[in-house]
Design a protein around this motif. Structure first.
Motif, PDB file in Angstrom:
ATOM      1  N   TYR A   4       0.518  -1.103   0.072  1.00 28.47           N
ATOM      2  CA  TYR A   4      -0.178   0.099  -0.585  1.00 28.47           C
ATOM      3  C   TYR A   4       1.072   1.230   0.296  1.00 28.47           C
ATOM      4  N   VAL A   5       2.113   1.622   0.909  1.00 27.66           N
ATOM      5  CA  VAL A   5       2.528   2.305   0.887  1.00 27.66           C
ATOM      6  C   VAL A   5       3.706   2.976  -0.543  1.00 27.66           C
ATOM      7  N   VAL A   6       4.135   1.827  -1.250  1.00 29.36           N
ATOM      8  CA  VAL A   6       4.311   2.005  -2.590  1.00 29.36           C
ATOM      9  C   VAL A   6       3.373   2.756  -3.673  1.00 29.36           C
ATOM     10  N   ILE A   7       2.349   1.766  -3.615  1.00 31.48           N
ATOM     11  CA  ILE A   7       1.426   2.584  -4.062  1.00 31.48           C
ATOM     12  C   ILE A   7       0.829   3.517  -4.151  1.00 31.48           C
ATOM     13  N   LEU A   8       1.059   3.720  -2.440  1.00 33.14           N
ATOM     14  CA  LEU A   8       0.583   5.902  -2.607  1.00 33.14           C
ATOM     15  C   LEU A   8       1.162   6.105  -3.032  1.00 33.14           C
ATOM     16  N   THR A   9       2.505   6.206  -2.384  1.00 35.32           N
ATOM     17  CA  THR A   9       3.795   6.843  -3.251  1.00 35.32           C
ATOM     18  C   THR A   9       3.814   7.278  -4.792  1.00 35.32           C
ATOM     19  N   LEU A  10       3.434   6.278  -5.514  1.00 34.74           N
ATOM     20  CA  LEU A  10       3.279   6.230  -7.093  1.00 34.74           C
ATOM     21  C   LEU A  10       2.224   6.918  -7.017  1.00 34.74           C
ATOM     22  N   LEU A  11       0.593   7.086  -6.264  1.00 32.77           N
ATOM     23  CA  LEU A  11      -0.220   8.422  -6.314  1.00 32.77           C
ATOM     24  C   LEU A  11       0.063   9.397  -6.413  1.00 32.77           C
ATOM     25  N   VAL A  12       0.934   9.392  -5.409  1.00 35.46           N
ATOM     26  CA  VAL A  12       1.080  10.758  -5.317  1.00 35.46           C
ATOM     27  C   VAL A  12       1.608  11.719  -6.162  1.00 35.46           C
ATOM     28  N   LEU A  13       2.503  10.798  -6.737  1.00 32.53           N
ATOM     29  CA  LEU A  13       3.837  11.132  -8.004  1.00 32.53           C
ATOM     30  C   LEU A  13       3.178  11.589  -8.897  1.00 32.53           C
ATOM     31  N   VAL A  14       1.812  10.738  -9.211  1.00 23.52           N
ATOM     32  CA  VAL A  14       0.644  11.351  -9.800  1.00 23.52           C
ATOM     33  C   VAL A  14       0.465  12.384 -10.514  1.00 23.52           C
ATOM     34  N   THR A  15      -0.383  12.825  -8.867  1.00 18.38           N
ATOM     35  CA  THR A  15      -0.864  13.800  -8.285  1.00 18.38           C
ATOM     36  C   THR A  15       0.326  14.995  -8.422  1.00 18.38           C
ATOM     37  N   SER A  16       1.516  14.908  -8.398  1.00 21.68           N
ATOM     38  CA  SER A  16       2.060  15.815  -8.573  1.00 21.68           C
ATOM     39  C   SER A  16       2.423  16.651  -9.951  1.00 21.68           C
ATOM     40  N   VAL A  17       2.839  15.576 -11.092  1.00 25.13           N
ATOM     41  CA  VAL A  17       2.825  15.631 -11.252  1.00 25.13           C
ATOM     42  C   VAL A  17       1.494  16.715 -12.283  1.00 25.13           C
ATOM     43  N   ALA A  18      -0.086  15.756 -11.666  1.00 24.17           N
ATOM     44  CA  ALA A  18      -0.930  16.126 -12.250  1.00 24.17           C
ATOM     45  C   ALA A  18      -1.230  18.194 -11.960  1.00 24.17           C
TER      46      ALA A  18
ATOM     47  N   ALA B 288      -1.124  25.229 -26.429  1.00 27.19           N
ATOM     48  CA  ALA B 288      -2.118  23.713 -26.804  1.00 27.19           C
ATOM     49  C   ALA B 288      -0.120  22.722 -26.798  1.00 27.19           C
ATOM     50  N   GLU B 289       0.806  23.412 -27.725  1.00 31.27           N
ATOM     51  CA  GLU B 289       2.188  22.378 -26.895  1.00 31.27           C
ATOM     52  C   GLU B 289       2.282  21.674 -25.851  1.00 31.27           C
ATOM     53  N   ASN B 290       2.775  22.735 -24.879  1.00 30.74           N
ATOM     54  CA  ASN B 290       2.366  22.353 -23.191  1.00 30.74           C
ATOM     55  C   ASN B 290       1.817  21.547 -22.811  1.00 30.74           C
ATOM     56  N   VAL B 291       0.337  21.953 -23.447  1.00 28.51           N
ATOM     57  CA  VAL B 291      -0.787  20.531 -22.400  1.00 28.51           C
ATOM     58  C   VAL B 291      -0.451  18.712 -23.378  1.00 28.51           C
ATOM     59  N   SER B 292      -0.743  19.519 -24.268  1.00 31.20           N
ATOM     60  CA  SER B 292      -0.211  18.039 -24.914  1.00 31.20           C
ATOM     61  C   SER B 292       0.809  17.109 -23.802  1.00 31.20           C
ATOM     62  N   LEU B 293       2.515  18.027 -24.114  1.00 30.75           N
ATOM     63  CA  LEU B 293       3.258  17.079 -23.558  1.00 30.75           C
ATOM     64  C   LEU B 293       2.762  17.064 -21.649  1.00 30.75           C
ATOM     65  N   PHE B 294       2.088  17.974 -21.117  1.00 30.63           N
ATOM     66  CA  PHE B 294       1.925  17.756 -19.667  1.00 30.63           C
ATOM     67  C   PHE B 294       1.497  15.978 -19.806  1.00 30.63           C
ATOM     68  N   THR B 295       0.073  16.176 -20.826  1.00 28.95           N
ATOM     69  CA  THR B 295      -1.022  15.121 -21.090  1.00 28.95           C
ATOM     70  C   THR B 295      -0.205  13.696 -21.043  1.00 28.95           C
ATOM     71  N   HIS B 296       1.173  13.658 -22.071  1.00 29.22           N
ATOM     72  CA  HIS B 296       1.602  12.626 -22.423  1.00 29.22           C
ATOM     73  C   HIS B 296       2.070  11.805 -20.880  1.00 29.22           C
ATOM     74  N   ILE B 297       2.879  12.766 -20.436  1.00 28.18           N
ATOM     75  CA  ILE B 297       3.979  12.759 -19.197  1.00 28.18           C
ATOM     76  C   ILE B 297       2.922  11.782 -17.991  1.00 28.18           C
ATOM     77  N   LEU B 298       1.581  12.971 -17.789  1.00 25.91           N
ATOM     78  CA  LEU B 298       1.069  12.270 -17.429  1.00 25.91           C
ATOM     79  C   LEU B 298      -0.117  10.748 -17.139  1.00 25.91           C
ATOM     80  N   ALA B 299      -0.208  10.654 -18.989  1.00 26.01           N
ATOM     81  CA  ALA B 299      -0.483   9.516 -18.634  1.00 26.01           C
ATOM     82  C   ALA B 299       1.229   8.522 -18.736  1.00 26.01           C
ATOM     83  N   LEU B 300       1.590   8.675 -19.284  1.00 26.70           N
ATOM     84  CA  LEU B 300       3.005   7.659 -18.960  1.00 26.70           C
ATOM     85  C   LEU B 300       3.567   7.470 -17.647  1.00 26.70           C
ATOM     86  N   VAL B 301       3.413   8.339 -16.412  1.00 22.13           N
ATOM     87  CA  VAL B 301       2.989   8.350 -15.218  1.00 22.13           C
ATOM     88  C   VAL B 301       2.176   7.348 -14.978  1.00 22.13           C
ATOM     89  N   SER B 302       1.011   8.155 -15.018  1.00 15.24           N
ATOM     90  CA  SER B 302      -0.698   7.297 -14.895  1.00 15.24           C
ATOM     91  C   SER B 302      -0.028   5.315 -15.058  1.00 15.24           C
TER      92      SER B 302
END
Length: 491
Positions: A11-25, A175-189
Motif C-alpha cells: 500500500y505504501v508503494v502504491i500510495l507513493t506512486l499516486l502521490v507522484l501522479v498527483t504531483s505531476v498533474a 497547446a503544445e505544453n498541454v499535449s506534453l503534460f498530458t503525455h507525461i501524465l499518461a506515462l506516469v499513470s
C-alpha cells in the motif's frame, strides 16, 4: 515478514506512486493556469488597449472637426477633447504596466510620442480657432493634425496585429505544453498502474503459498476431530449430574416463587388501603385549603372596610379644620365688632354684647373641634393598628394556604407512589405465577437434556484432540498474521 507488513508495504508503494501522479498533474495544471491567466490578464488587455487607442483617435478627429465646422459648439468639443486626452493617458499607463519585453515598450513609447505630437497639433488648431483664425486652423489641421492622426491609427493597428500574432503564438505553445503534460501524465499513470499490478501479483503469490501450508495443517487437524470426541464423554456425564442438581434447585426456586407471590399479594392489598387513606387525607387538605381561602377573602373585606373608615376619618378631619378656621375668623370678626362698638359709644353697646356672644361661641366651637380632632386621632391610630393586624392575618392565611398546597402535593405524590407500588406488586404476583409455570417446563427440559447428554457421551470423547489441533492451527495463523503470540497461546 508477516502478511500484514507485506500488505502495508504494498500500500505504501502504491500510495507513493499516486502521490507522484498527483504531483505531476498539479504541476501541469499550475503551468497551464499561469499561461492561460497571462492570455486573459496581459495579451487580451493589450489588444483591448490598442483598439481603444484607435477609437480615441477617431473620436479626437471628430471633436477637432466639430470645432472647425461648428464654432457654436466650441466649449462642448473642448470638454470632450480634454476627457479624450485623459483617456489617452490612462490607456498608455495601463498598457505600460502590462508590457514586459523591451520591444513592446519601445513600440508603446513610439505610440505615446506620436499621440503627444498629435495633442500639440490639436491644441494649436484650437488656439487658432479661439483667435478666429479659422483658415489657418484648417490649414494646420490638414497639414499636421490629420497626417499624425492617421499615423497614430496605423501604428496602433500594427501594434494590434503584432500582439495578435504573439497571442496566437502563445496559444500554440500552450497547446503544445498541454499535449506534453498530458503525455507525461499518461506515462506516469501507466507506470503507476503497472507497478501496482506487479506488487499486487507478487503479494498475492506470497500470501497464497503461506496460506496453503496453513490450510493443509488445518485439514489434518480436522481429521482428528472424530478420534478426540471420546474424551468429552466424561464432561457429558458431569453435565448430566449437574442437570439433576439443577432440577432440585429449580424445585426450590419454585417454592420460593410461591412464597414471593403470596407476599406480593399482601403488599398489593396494603398498598390499596394506603391509597384509600391518602385519598381521604387529600380530600381533608382540600377542604382546609377552601376554608383558608374563605378566611383570606373575609380578611381582605375587613381590610377594605378599615381603609374606607380611615379615609372617612381623614375627610372628617378636613371638615373639622374648616370649622376651626371659621371659628377663628368669627373670633377675629367679634373682636373687630367689639372695637367698632366701643367707638360708637352708647349706641354701640348692644352691638358689643352681640359681638361678645359671637366671640364666646367661636371659642366654644374651637374647643369642640379640638376635642373632635383628638377623638379622630385615636380613631386613626386604632385604624392603623387594625390594618396592621389585618395584613399580618392575611400573611398568616397565605402561609397556611401555601403549606396546605404543599401538603396536598405531597399527599398526591404519596398516593401516586402507593398506586404504582400496588400495580408493581400485582405484576410481581402475576410474574411469580408465570415463573412457577416456567419452572415446571424447566424441569421437563432438564430431564430431556440429561437424556441427550447421556447419548452424546460416546461421540464427544474425540472432540478434545481435534479441538487441540484446531487450537494449534489458530495459534500458527495468529503468528503468521500478527507476528507474536501470548504465553497462554504457546502453552
Amino acid at each position: 515478514m508477516t502478511i500484514s507488513r507485506k500488505i502495508i508495504g504494498g500500500y505504501v508503494v502504491i500510495l507513493t506512486l499516486l502521490v507522484l501522479v498527483t504531483s505531476v498533474a498539479y504541476y501541469a495544471l499550475s503551468q497551464t493556469e499561469a499561461t492561460y491567466n497571462r492570455f486573459l490578464n496581459v495579451d487580451e488587455r493589450l489588444l483591448e488597449g490598442a483598439n481603444e487607442l484607435r477609437s480615441l483617435t477617431f473620436a479626437q478627429q471628430t471633436y477637432v472637426r466639430g470645432i472647425l465646422l461648428y464654432p457654436e459648439l466650441l466649449k462642448e468639443n473642448q470638454s470632450l477633447l480634454q476627457v479624450n486626452d485623459q483617456k489617452f493617458k490612462q490607456i498608455f499607463e495601463k498598457m505600460r504596466q502590462l508590457m514586459s519585453t523591451g520591444q513592446g515598450i519601445d513600440q508603446l513609447d513610439g505610440l505615446e510620442t506620436l499621440q503627444e505630437q498629435l495633442e500639440l497639433a490639436q491644441q494649436q488648431a484650437v488656439r487658432l480657432v479661439l483667435d478666429r483664425r479659422h483658415e489657418e486652423a484648417l490649414a494646420l489641421t490638414i497639414r499636421e493634425f490629420r497626417p499624425r492622426s492617421l499615423a497614430l491609427i496605423e501604428k496602433a493597428r500594427r501594434f494590434y496585429e503584432q500582439q495578435s500574432k504573439q497571442l496566437d503564438k502563445g496559444r500554440t505553445e500552450l497547446a503544445e505544453n498541454v499535449s506534453l503534460f498530458t503525455h507525461i501524465l499518461a506515462l506516469v499513470s501507466l507506470f503507476a498502474v503497472l507497478a501496482g499490478l506487479t506488487i499486487g501479483v507478487y503479494l498475492s503469490r506470497i500470501i497464497t503459498s503461506q496460506l496453503r501450508e496453513s490450510i493443509a495443517q488445518l485439514s489434518s487437524s480436522s481429521a482428528e476431530i472424530l478420534a478426540t470426541t471420546t474424551q468429552v464423554a466424561s464432561g457429558a456425564a458431569e453435565t448430566a449430574a449437574a442437570v439433576s442438581e439443577t432440577s432440585a434447585t429449580v424445585e426450590e426456586v419454585k417454592q420460593t416463587a410461591q412464597h414471593a407471590s403470596q407476599k406480593a399479594k399482601y403488599v398489593s392489598d396494603s398498598a390499596q388501603k394506603a391509597s384509600n387513606v391518602s385519598q381521604a387525607g387529600r380530600k381533608s387538605v382540600e377542604e382546609a385549603i377552601y376554608g383558608m381561602h374563605r378566611i383570606q377573602e373575609q380578611m381582605e373585606s375587613i381590610a377594605e372596610s378599615i381603609v374606607q373608615l380611615s379615609e372617612q376619618s381623614h375627610a372628617i378631619g378636613e371638615i373639622i379644620a374648616t370649622v376651626n378656621d371659621l371659628a377663628e375668623q368669627s373670633n377675629l370678626l367679634a373682636v373687630n365688632a367689639a372695637i367698632e362698638a366701643a367707638r360708637a359709644g352708647e349706641q354701640g353697646k348692644s352691638f358689643g354684647v352681640v359681638a361678645q356672644e359671637i366671640r364666646s361661641l367661636a371659642e366654644q366651637s374651637k374647643r369642640a373641634t379640638g376635642q373632635v380632632r383628638t377623638i379622630l386621632g385615636d380613631i386613626q391610630k386604632a385604624t392603623n393598628i387594625a390594618v396592621l393586624a389585618t395584613e399580618q392575618g392575611n400573611k398568616a392565611v397565605e402561609a397556611g394556604v401555601k403549606q396546605s398546597n404543599e401538603t396536598d402535593e405531597a399527599i398526591r405524590l404519596l398516593s401516586a407512589s402507593i398506586n404504582e407500588a400496588a400495580q408493581a406488586a400485582t405484576q410481581i404476583a402475576a410474574s411469580s405465577h408465570q415463573q412457577m409455570v416456567g419452572m415446571d417446563q424447566v424441569v421437563v427440559a432438564m430431564n430431556n437434556i440429561k437424556e441427550a447428554s447421556e447419548q452424546n457421551v460416546a461421540g464427544t470423547k474425540q472432540a478434545e484432540f481435534a479441538a487441540q489441533g484446531l487450537y494449534e492451527m489458530g495459534r500458527k495463523l495468529k503468528l503468521l498474521v500478527g507476528g507474536k503470540t501470548s504465553d497462554s497461546d504457546q502453552r
